[in-house]
Design an enzyme around this catalytic site. Structure first.
Site, PDB file in Angstrom:
ATOM      1  N   LYS A 279       1.100  -1.182  -0.029  1.00 24.78           N
ATOM      2  CA  LYS A 279       0.122   0.058  -0.160  1.00 24.78           C
ATOM      3  C   LYS A 279       0.936   1.857   0.114  1.00 24.78           C
ATOM      4  O   LYS A 279       1.843   1.671   0.792  1.00 24.78           O
ATOM      5  CB  LYS A 279      -0.668   0.280   1.409  1.00 24.78           C
ATOM      6  CG  LYS A 279      -2.031  -1.305   1.198  1.00 24.78           C
ATOM      7  CD  LYS A 279      -2.495  -1.237   2.131  1.00 24.78           C
ATOM      8  CE  LYS A 279      -3.346  -2.019   2.561  1.00 24.78           C
ATOM      9  NZ  LYS A 279      -4.824  -0.946   2.074  1.00 24.78           N
ATOM     10  N   ARG A 353     -10.380 -11.774   1.761  1.00 23.09           N
ATOM     11  CA  ARG A 353     -11.294 -12.234   1.422  1.00 23.09           C
ATOM     12  C   ARG A 353     -10.504 -13.713   1.049  1.00 23.09           C
ATOM     13  O   ARG A 353     -11.275 -14.795   1.421  1.00 23.09           O
ATOM     14  CB  ARG A 353     -11.704 -12.354  -0.344  1.00 23.09           C
ATOM     15  CG  ARG A 353     -10.447 -11.517  -1.295  1.00 23.09           C
ATOM     16  CD  ARG A 353     -11.058 -10.919  -2.376  1.00 23.09           C
ATOM     17  NE  ARG A 353     -10.699  -9.625  -1.816  1.00 23.09           N
ATOM     18  CZ  ARG A 353     -11.358  -8.632  -2.902  1.00 23.09           C
ATOM     19  NH1 ARG A 353     -11.690  -8.680  -4.138  1.00 23.09           N
ATOM     20  NH2 ARG A 353     -11.401  -7.786  -2.197  1.00 23.09           N
TER      21      ARG A 353
END
Length: 508
Positions: A279, A353
């Site tokens: 990120k 996920r």
């Protein structure tokens, strides 16, 4: 690790001099023609004089306003506080959420005061409950890593609610529930607020055990060896890059006469760098909050157990730290998930996920009546719904009741669709499914991915399921508002408890 802040809640009716306090809180609304003093226990003469002075004092009644004035002898309080409740209409009573926020805002802003009396209008036990919940959530602070307490104010310790229901026998369980809900929300906040240096997979598992003490729940922890032995490829894959090994924690409340069975699965990424797909540095510190979903489901089950609700509720905490290293998973790796399905990892920053898929499969194998997963899953949630509204997707039989429960609990949740055209974008050339797909509508694409791992029930049909994306509302980067402080909010704990209560009400 998690130090609970709890406020003592009580109620009184009649002469306020018999229950003196440090501050008496009275509500003021924003009327169409100016500020309006709400019903209160002051004498008619004192109330009239106060009402005439509101505009001169600069009081508008806007939400989160809290003006302190010298106390009145008849009120039995050192300070009189005029708390804004927001816009009001002569034909519409205050909503329970408006009362909840006004009480929480006043108690939050009165930190440093020992005892507060709340004289907000309450015409039902539900409204008393709202005021009590707001107070319990407003009385919170997170200071355990401060070396000095100088300049810091302790949260309010005692809250007295002025209400005509003070002598009603039904009030005590209402106050007890409000205190328990406040405790669960605040414990969730404190977990989210922990620095990643102190909260990591193993310590999170330890915190779950500590918070569970004294409650009729069973806690089971999968360490990295057991995770590998049983094939939890998603949790292991995400945690590979960290020196701090992943964990799966199961917290099970199973009362003897349970009339329903639900599973709650929570994302517990204790820190998310994005892994190899790293990120940007700006804002990465907020990624300590990427475990909010696991904190929510943990404390929801503990609240359900504390309330003694006759439902089997199981929380699955899918915990890992997503770090880049020579051992980290790479883009293009293929993972074999728990249950055998394979996933091509195209982006290591779509890691939530992956851990959630393992937890959903594990939860499915116990054939619950419904599975609800909670996760800070996508930045797309903020784009679609903003900072304060969670998105819910899944089976209509679950998403509808969740929305109704959220409305009753006073939380912002909005249903979103799962368009079938999103599924082909998750096709992989080398595995059963890829972990990223269509960028537009990314919140829904992530939910479509999770749906692939929901198992079938004993009837052969897919288990009813819902996914709640709390990426925005779980962490408050702005100014405090209502009962919410900065950083962790504890959102959706109240919704999940209300959802279970609603299920029980329908089966009673």
């Amino acid at each position: 690790m998690v130090k609970n802040t709890e406020v003592k809640l009580s109620a009184v009716a009649g002469d306020l001099k018999r229950s003196p306090s440090d501050a008496l809180v009275i509500g003021v609304g924003q009327g169409t023609d100016g500020p309006v003093l709400l019903s209160n226990p002051l004498t008619a003469k004192a109330a009239e004089a106060l009402a005439e002075s509101l505009t001169v004092l600069g009081i508008t009644g806007a939400a989160d306003q809290a003006h302190r004035l010298p106390g009145l002898s008849e009120a039995g309080a050192k300070v009189l506080v005029l708390a804004g409740v927001g816009r009001i209409s002569g034909s519409q009573p205050l909503t329970e959420e408006a009362l909840r926020r006004a009480a929480g805002s006043a108690v939050r802003q009165l930190a440093g005061v020992d005892t507060v009396t709340l004289a907000l209008p309450t015409s039902s036990l539900g409204e008393v409950a709202a005021v009590a919940e707001g107070a319990a959530m407003g009385a919170y602070s997170f200071t355990e890593y401060r070396s000095s307490k100088d300049g810091l104010k302790d949260p309010v310790k005692n809250v007295v609610i002025v209400t005509d229901f003070a002598a009603d026998k039904a009030l005590l369980p209402v106050l007890d529930r409000a205190a328990l809900i406040g405790k669960a929300v605040n414990a969730t906040r404190s977990l989210v607020n922990q620095p990643p240096s102190h909260l990591f997979p193993e310590s999170f598992a330890d915190a779950a055990k500590e918070l569970s003490k004294g409650l009729p729940v069973k806690v089971t922890v999968w360490d990295e060896k057991r995770l590998e032995k049983e094939g939890f490829g998603g949790i292991l894959g995400v945690g590979k890059g960290s020196t701090r090994q992943p964990r799966l924690v199961k917290v099970e409340y199973s009362p003897a006469r349970a009339t329903a069975k639900i599973a709650l699965v929570g994302k517990g990424i204790t820190f998310d760098t994005g892994g190899i797909s790293i990120k940007p540095a700006l804002g990465m510190g907020d990624m300590k909050s990427d475990m909010a979903g696991a904190a929510v489901v943990l404390n929801s089950v503990l609240a359900i157990a504390g309330l003694g609700l006759p439902v089997k509720a199981t929380a699955w905490l899918c915990i890992a730290e997503n770090m880049p290293s020579g051992a980290a998973q790479r883009p293009a790796d293929v993972l074999t998930m728990f249950g055998g399905k394979t996933v091509e990892v195209l982006n290591t920053d779509a890691e939530g996920r992956l851990v959630m898929a393992d937890g959903i499969v594990a939860a499915s194998q116990e054939f619950p009546d419904a599975i609800i997963d909670v996760a800070t899953l996508t930045g797309a949630q903020l784009v679609a719904l903003g900072d304060r509204t969670a998105g819910v997707m899944g089976s209509d039989s679950v998403t509808g009741p969740i929305k109704a429960a959220a409305d009753r609990a006073g939380e912002l949740v909005w249903p979103m669709p799962l368009p079938e055209e999103l599924r082909p974008s998750l096709d992989s050339q080398v595995a059963d499914i890829a972990n990223i797909g269509e960028r537009h509508g990314g919140m829904m694409t992530a939910a479509v991915f999770l749906r692939e791992f929901v198992g079938k029930g004993k009837d052969g049909e897919q288990i009813p399921w819902a996914h709640i994306d709390i990426a925005g509302p779980s962490f408050n980067n702005g100014s405090p508002y209502g009962y919410n402080h900065k950083q962790g909010t504890g959102c959706t704990v109240r919704t999940l408890v209300a959802y279970v209560e609603d299920i029980l009400a329908k089966t009673a």
